[in-house]
Design a protein around this motif. Structure first.
Motif, PDB file in Angstrom:
ATOM      1  N   ILE A  88       8.591  -3.644  -3.638  1.00  0.00           N
ATOM      2  CA  ILE A  88       8.089  -5.015  -3.493  1.00  0.00           C
ATOM      3  C   ILE A  88       7.429  -5.508  -4.773  1.00  0.00           C
ATOM      4  N   TYR A  89       6.976  -4.559  -5.623  1.00  0.00           N
ATOM      5  CA  TYR A  89       6.335  -4.939  -6.885  1.00  0.00           C
ATOM      6  C   TYR A  89       7.342  -5.477  -7.900  1.00  0.00           C
ATOM      7  N   ARG A  90       8.617  -5.371  -7.608  1.00  0.00           N
ATOM      8  CA  ARG A  90       9.629  -5.993  -8.474  1.00  0.00           C
ATOM      9  C   ARG A  90       9.584  -7.509  -8.352  1.00  0.00           C
ATOM     10  N   PHE A  91       9.084  -7.999  -7.227  1.00  0.00           N
ATOM     11  CA  PHE A  91       9.101  -9.433  -6.960  1.00  0.00           C
ATOM     12  C   PHE A  91       7.707 -10.071  -7.016  1.00  0.00           C
ATOM     13  N   VAL A  92       6.666  -9.280  -6.779  1.00  0.00           N
ATOM     14  CA  VAL A  92       5.293  -9.788  -6.751  1.00  0.00           C
ATOM     15  C   VAL A  92       4.375  -8.761  -7.412  1.00  0.00           C
ATOM     16  N   ARG A  93       3.524  -9.212  -8.330  1.00  0.00           N
ATOM     17  CA  ARG A  93       2.625  -8.287  -9.014  1.00  0.00           C
ATOM     18  C   ARG A  93       1.523  -7.771  -8.098  1.00  0.00           C
ATOM     19  N   HIS A  94       1.032  -8.649  -7.221  1.00  0.00           N
ATOM     20  CA  HIS A  94      -0.091  -8.282  -6.341  1.00  0.00           C
ATOM     21  C   HIS A  94       0.286  -8.551  -4.881  1.00  0.00           C
ATOM     22  N   PRO A  95       1.238  -7.794  -4.343  1.00  0.00           N
ATOM     23  CA  PRO A  95       1.658  -8.030  -2.956  1.00  0.00           C
ATOM     24  C   PRO A  95       0.563  -7.765  -1.931  1.00  0.00           C
ATOM     25  N   GLY A  96      -0.382  -6.896  -2.277  1.00  0.00           N
ATOM     26  CA  GLY A  96      -1.502  -6.652  -1.369  1.00  0.00           C
ATOM     27  C   GLY A  96      -2.360  -7.891  -1.198  1.00  0.00           C
ATOM     28  N   TYR A  97      -2.614  -8.579  -2.296  1.00  0.00           N
ATOM     29  CA  TYR A  97      -3.395  -9.821  -2.244  1.00  0.00           C
ATOM     30  C   TYR A  97      -2.588 -10.934  -1.589  1.00  0.00           C
ATOM     31  N   SER A  98      -1.328 -10.991  -1.941  1.00  0.00           N
ATOM     32  CA  SER A  98      -0.450 -12.002  -1.357  1.00  0.00           C
ATOM     33  C   SER A  98      -0.376 -11.836   0.160  1.00  0.00           C
ATOM     34  N   GLY A  99      -0.243 -10.589   0.597  1.00  0.00           N
ATOM     35  CA  GLY A  99      -0.174 -10.310   2.024  1.00  0.00           C
ATOM     36  C   GLY A  99      -1.442 -10.698   2.753  1.00  0.00           C
TER      37      GLY A  99
ATOM     38  N   ILE B  67       0.832  -1.205   0.000  1.00  0.00           N
ATOM     39  CA  ILE B  67       0.000   0.000   0.000  1.00  0.00           C
ATOM     40  C   ILE B  67       0.865   1.253   0.000  1.00  0.00           C
ATOM     41  N   ILE B  68       1.875   1.274   0.870  1.00  0.00           N
ATOM     42  CA  ILE B  68       2.731   2.459   0.975  1.00  0.00           C
ATOM     43  C   ILE B  68       3.546   2.667  -0.299  1.00  0.00           C
ATOM     44  N   THR B  69       4.032   1.574  -0.883  1.00  0.00           N
ATOM     45  CA  THR B  69       4.828   1.678  -2.113  1.00  0.00           C
ATOM     46  C   THR B  69       3.998   2.202  -3.275  1.00  0.00           C
ATOM     47  N   ALA B  70       2.787   1.692  -3.418  1.00  0.00           N
ATOM     48  CA  ALA B  70       1.921   2.102  -4.536  1.00  0.00           C
ATOM     49  C   ALA B  70       1.332   3.487  -4.326  1.00  0.00           C
ATOM     50  N   GLY B  71       1.125   3.884  -3.075  1.00  0.00           N
ATOM     51  CA  GLY B  71       0.573   5.206  -2.809  1.00  0.00           C
ATOM     52  C   GLY B  71      -0.825   5.373  -3.378  1.00  0.00           C
ATOM     53  N   ARG B  72      -1.038   6.425  -4.127  1.00  0.00           N
ATOM     54  CA  ARG B  72      -2.376   6.731  -4.657  1.00  0.00           C
ATOM     55  C   ARG B  72      -2.810   5.751  -5.741  1.00  0.00           C
ATOM     56  N   ALA B  73      -1.873   4.969  -6.242  1.00  0.00           N
ATOM     57  CA  ALA B  73      -2.219   3.959  -7.247  1.00  0.00           C
ATOM     58  C   ALA B  73      -2.897   2.746  -6.605  1.00  0.00           C
ATOM     59  N   PHE B  74      -2.817   2.646  -5.273  1.00  0.00           N
ATOM     60  CA  PHE B  74      -3.442   1.515  -4.572  1.00  0.00           C
ATOM     61  C   PHE B  74      -4.842   1.906  -4.125  1.00  0.00           C
ATOM     62  N   THR B  75      -5.825   1.105  -4.534  1.00  0.00           N
ATOM     63  CA  THR B  75      -7.208   1.328  -4.112  1.00  0.00           C
ATOM     64  C   THR B  75      -7.825  -0.003  -3.701  1.00  0.00           C
ATOM     65  N   HIS B  76      -8.834   0.069  -2.843  1.00  0.00           N
ATOM     66  CA  HIS B  76      -9.502  -1.148  -2.393  1.00  0.00           C
ATOM     67  C   HIS B  76     -10.489  -1.681  -3.428  1.00  0.00           C
ATOM     68  N   LEU B  77     -10.888  -0.830  -4.349  1.00  0.00           N
ATOM     69  CA  LEU B  77     -11.793  -1.245  -5.419  1.00  0.00           C
ATOM     70  C   LEU B  77     -11.036  -1.288  -6.735  1.00  0.00           C
ATOM     71  N   ILE B  78     -11.382  -2.242  -7.584  1.00  0.00           N
ATOM     72  CA  ILE B  78     -10.731  -2.347  -8.891  1.00  0.00           C
ATOM     73  C   ILE B  78     -11.097  -1.155  -9.755  1.00  0.00           C
ATOM     74  N   LYS B  79     -10.095  -0.499 -10.292  1.00  0.00           N
ATOM     75  CA  LYS B  79     -10.340   0.648 -11.164  1.00  0.00           C
ATOM     76  C   LYS B  79     -10.719   0.172 -12.559  1.00  0.00           C
TER      77      LYS B  79
ATOM     78  N   HIS C 264      -3.689   9.348 -11.458  1.00  0.00           N
ATOM     79  CA  HIS C 264      -2.998   8.788 -10.299  1.00  0.00           C
ATOM     80  C   HIS C 264      -2.770   7.280 -10.412  1.00  0.00           C
ATOM     81  N   HIS C 265      -3.374   6.680 -11.411  1.00  0.00           N
ATOM     82  CA  HIS C 265      -3.259   5.230 -11.556  1.00  0.00           C
ATOM     83  C   HIS C 265      -2.044   4.908 -12.423  1.00  0.00           C
ATOM     84  N   LEU C 266      -0.926   4.673 -11.768  1.00  0.00           N
ATOM     85  CA  LEU C 266       0.329   4.394 -12.458  1.00  0.00           C
ATOM     86  C   LEU C 266       0.664   2.913 -12.337  1.00  0.00           C
ATOM     87  N   LEU C 267       1.484   2.433 -13.239  1.00  0.00           N
ATOM     88  CA  LEU C 267       1.968   1.058 -13.164  1.00  0.00           C
ATOM     89  C   LEU C 267       3.174   1.033 -12.235  1.00  0.00           C
ATOM     90  N   ILE C 268       3.011   0.391 -11.091  1.00  0.00           N
ATOM     91  CA  ILE C 268       4.073   0.334 -10.084  1.00  0.00           C
ATOM     92  C   ILE C 268       4.858  -0.965 -10.274  1.00  0.00           C
TER      93      ILE C 268
END
Length: 222
Positions: free
Chosen positions: A148-159, A122-134, A140-144
């Motif tokens: 941590i996104y260098r190693f996992v595409r969806h670290p929020g889901y993984s976490g 969440i902190i790494t993605a900043g404003r690009a992270f939302t709880h709802l699918i855009k 503000h929706h950037l490709l991060i």
């Protein structure tokens, strides 16, 4: 008769004294186990949801955040109630099941790892992270792809996957551990392809190359 009564007191009284510490010890162990495991669960749940809301407010502003950012749904509440009922039934009927501290401590470690992974995402993605699918692209929706996104595409889901399963391992809940793993995995197995459909529309070949190179972070979900 006096001799028999004297013999009874001589034999039975010491035995009762010897048995008393073991029964008290068992009660103390039972109480300590329940208090420790349930308090860890309570703190894990409160911290997870409150921090989700606080971070959402800090990143997106209070006016753009609703109580949905607490991530508490009807199905989630039902799952948590079931896990609590399982714990109560098992600690009453099979108290020894909850005394495997290496299992419980492994679950606690997974809770911490899952929490850290998600919050770092969440902190790494900043404003690009939302709880709802855009479904619409905004500025503000950037490709991060760093951190941590260098190693996992969806670290929020993984976490969250690690955290949710970890809570049940921490409680030594065998049924809920399997149930949470299946239900949460199925949820993300459906959500990730849906989300990535829009990500491919927004970022095109850049995202496709990224997705090909970096795993999703959820087991058996490409």
């Amino acid at each position: 008769m006096p001799f028999i009564n004297h013999l009874w007191e001589y034999v039975v009284t010491p035995l009762s004294v010897l048995q008393m510490p073991s029964s008290i010890s068992f009660a103390e162990i039972l109480s300590y186990t329940a208090c420790r495991q349930l308090s860890q669960m309570f703190l894990a749940v409160v911290f997870f949801h409150s921090s989700e809301y606080i971070l959402a407010v800090a990143i997106h502003g209070r006016s753009n955040v609703t109580l949905r950012s607490l991530l508490i749904s009807k199905n989630y509440l039902l799952a948590m109630i079931f896990s609590l009922l399982e714990y109560i039934v098992e600690i009453v009927l099979f108290p020894g099941l909850k005394e495997h501290w290496w299992i419980s401590d492994t679950g606690l470690a997974l809770v911490v790892i899952g929490e850290f992974t998600r919050k770092l995402a969440i902190i790494t993605a900043g404003r690009a992270f939302t709880h709802l699918i855009k479904v619409y692209h905004d500025e503000h929706h950037l490709l991060i792809t760093h951190g941590i996104y260098r190693f996992v595409r969806h670290p929020g889901y993984s976490g969250f996957f690690i955290w949710s399963v970890g809570t049940q391992i921490m409680l030594c809940n065998p049924i809920s551990t399997v149930g949470f793993a299946i239900v949460v995995w199925k949820f993300f197995a459906e959500r990730i392809p849906h989300e990535e459909y829009f990500l491919k529309r927004f970022f095109g070949s850049e995202y496709e190359e990224y997705a090909h190179r970096v795993p999703s972070g959820v087991p058996f979900v490409k």
